[in-house]
Design an enzyme around this catalytic site. Structure first.
Site, PDB file in Angstrom:
ATOM      1  N   HIS A   3       1.273   3.815   2.201  1.00  0.00           N
ATOM      2  CA  HIS A   3       1.625   4.538   3.414  1.00  0.00           C
ATOM      3  C   HIS A   3       3.117   4.832   3.428  1.00  0.00           C
ATOM      4  CE1 HIS A   3      -2.123   3.413   6.037  1.00  0.00           C
ATOM      5  NE2 HIS A   3      -2.396   4.290   5.092  1.00  0.00           N
TER       6      HIS A   3
ATOM      7  N   HIS B  50       0.874  -1.169   0.000  1.00  0.00           N
ATOM      8  CA  HIS B  50       0.000   0.000   0.000  1.00  0.00           C
ATOM      9  C   HIS B  50       0.909   1.216   0.000  1.00  0.00           C
ATOM     10  CE1 HIS B  50       1.031  -0.798   4.140  1.00  0.00           C
ATOM     11  NE2 HIS B  50       0.489   0.321   4.573  1.00  0.00           N
TER      12      HIS B  50
ATOM     13  N   ASP C 260       5.649   4.455   5.290  1.00  0.00           N
ATOM     14  CA  ASP C 260       6.685   3.503   5.699  1.00  0.00           C
ATOM     15  C   ASP C 260       6.787   2.304   4.764  1.00  0.00           C
ATOM     16  OD1 ASP C 260       4.109   2.941   6.778  1.00  0.00           O
ATOM     17  OD2 ASP C 260       4.956   1.528   8.200  1.00  0.00           O
TER      18      ASP C 260
ATOM     19  N   HIS D 125       5.173  -5.831  11.216  1.00  0.00           N
ATOM     20  CA  HIS D 125       5.767  -4.894  12.163  1.00  0.00           C
ATOM     21  C   HIS D 125       5.905  -5.494  13.562  1.00  0.00           C
ATOM     22  CE1 HIS D 125       5.802  -1.763   9.231  1.00  0.00           C
ATOM     23  NE2 HIS D 125       4.513  -1.514   9.246  1.00  0.00           N
TER      24      HIS D 125
ATOM     25  N   HIS E 190      -6.885  -2.420   5.932  1.00  0.00           N
ATOM     26  CA  HIS E 190      -5.906  -1.430   6.398  1.00  0.00           C
ATOM     27  C   HIS E 190      -5.950  -0.228   5.456  1.00  0.00           C
ATOM     28  CE1 HIS E 190      -2.275   0.053   8.336  1.00  0.00           C
ATOM     29  NE2 HIS E 190      -1.720   0.206   7.148  1.00  0.00           N
TER      30      HIS E 190
END
Length: 251
Positions: A98, A96, A100, A234, A167
């Protein structure tokens, strides 16, 4: 057929509250977590799944996430440790968009970028609560070549993307099939931790909590039916058990 080689690239660490790792669980407990990318050396293509965070961007926009990243943990350095340069990468896939997961895209200027068309739209025009997540738009650089896709998608033989939205709207997880070992299922942010998968505890950052739970169930189903080991995104304890580049799986 020779198995692909799968390298796990160490991109440094960030900090968020545990209530964002597992929604509404143990607020006030900071958690340091790893950020990593997956490099797949396949006979048909060199594929990079996710590119980590850009240290300057996080320090400027999200300094409260306390980024730690050495020069050796940048995408160019991690590729070099595996014997490659950014120009060698044929295909970039971001689970995706985002910040990070896209920070190194700007270094990969000759690759095609596989992109879920809905994910790109949300990154460009995010909902108010998504703006920090989509704050790094450097992936949309002048030399980018997008290849829009949707649905489940086989990139090259044995390397699959599976839709796992929730998410974000266009989230993809990655499955790499290995003939001589168990397959590898990389969750992206559809599952931050092993606890996510075991207890169906979604992350605090999400677009749709119901779809997030459905994505977790799909990951568990894929692992069971595809004889795959699951790699959450993560979790430091899991990350410390894995072989990191320049070591690899498969081959």
């Amino acid at each position: 057929m020779t198995d692909p080689k799968v390298y796990l690239l160490d991109g440094g660490t960030l900090v968020i509250d545990e209530s964002d790792v597992h929604w509404h669980i143990n607020a006030g407990n900071p958690v340091r977590f790893p950020v990593y990318s997956v490099l797949v050396e396949h006979r048909d293509a060199l594929i990079l799944y996710d590119t980590g965070f850009d240290l300057d961007h996080v320090n400027a926009v999200l300094p409260f996430e306390l980024p730690l990243q050495t020069p050796e943990q940048t995408i160019p350095a991690q590729l070099a440790a595996c014997g490659f340069s950014p120009d060698d990468v044929d295909i970039v896939v971001n689970s995706h968009f985002h910040f990070d997961h896209v920070g190194g895209n700007k270094h990969i200027t000759k690759a095609a970028t596989l992109v879920h068309k809905e994910e790109l739209r949300h990154a460009k025009v995010p909902e108010p609560f998504e703006r920090l997540g989509y704050s790094d738009l450097s992936f949309d650089h002048a030399d980018v070549t997008y290849r829009p896709i949707s649905g489940d998608y086989e990139i090259v033989p044995g390397v699959w993307l599976f839709e796992t939205p929730g998410h974000t709207i266009g989230h993809y997880s990655l499955l790499v099939e290995l003939e001589n070992d168990r397959s590898m299922l990389f969750c992206g942010d559809a599952a931050y931790t092993r606890t996510t998968l075991e207890k169906e505890w979604i992350a605090g950052f999400h677009l749709d909590p119901t779809k997030s739970v459905e994505a977790i169930r799909r990951l568990n189903y894929l692992a069971r039916t595809r004889d795959a080991d699951i790699y959450p995104s993560h979790e430091l304890a899991s990350f410390q058990e894995w072989k990191l580049a320049p070591h690899y799986y498969g081959g």
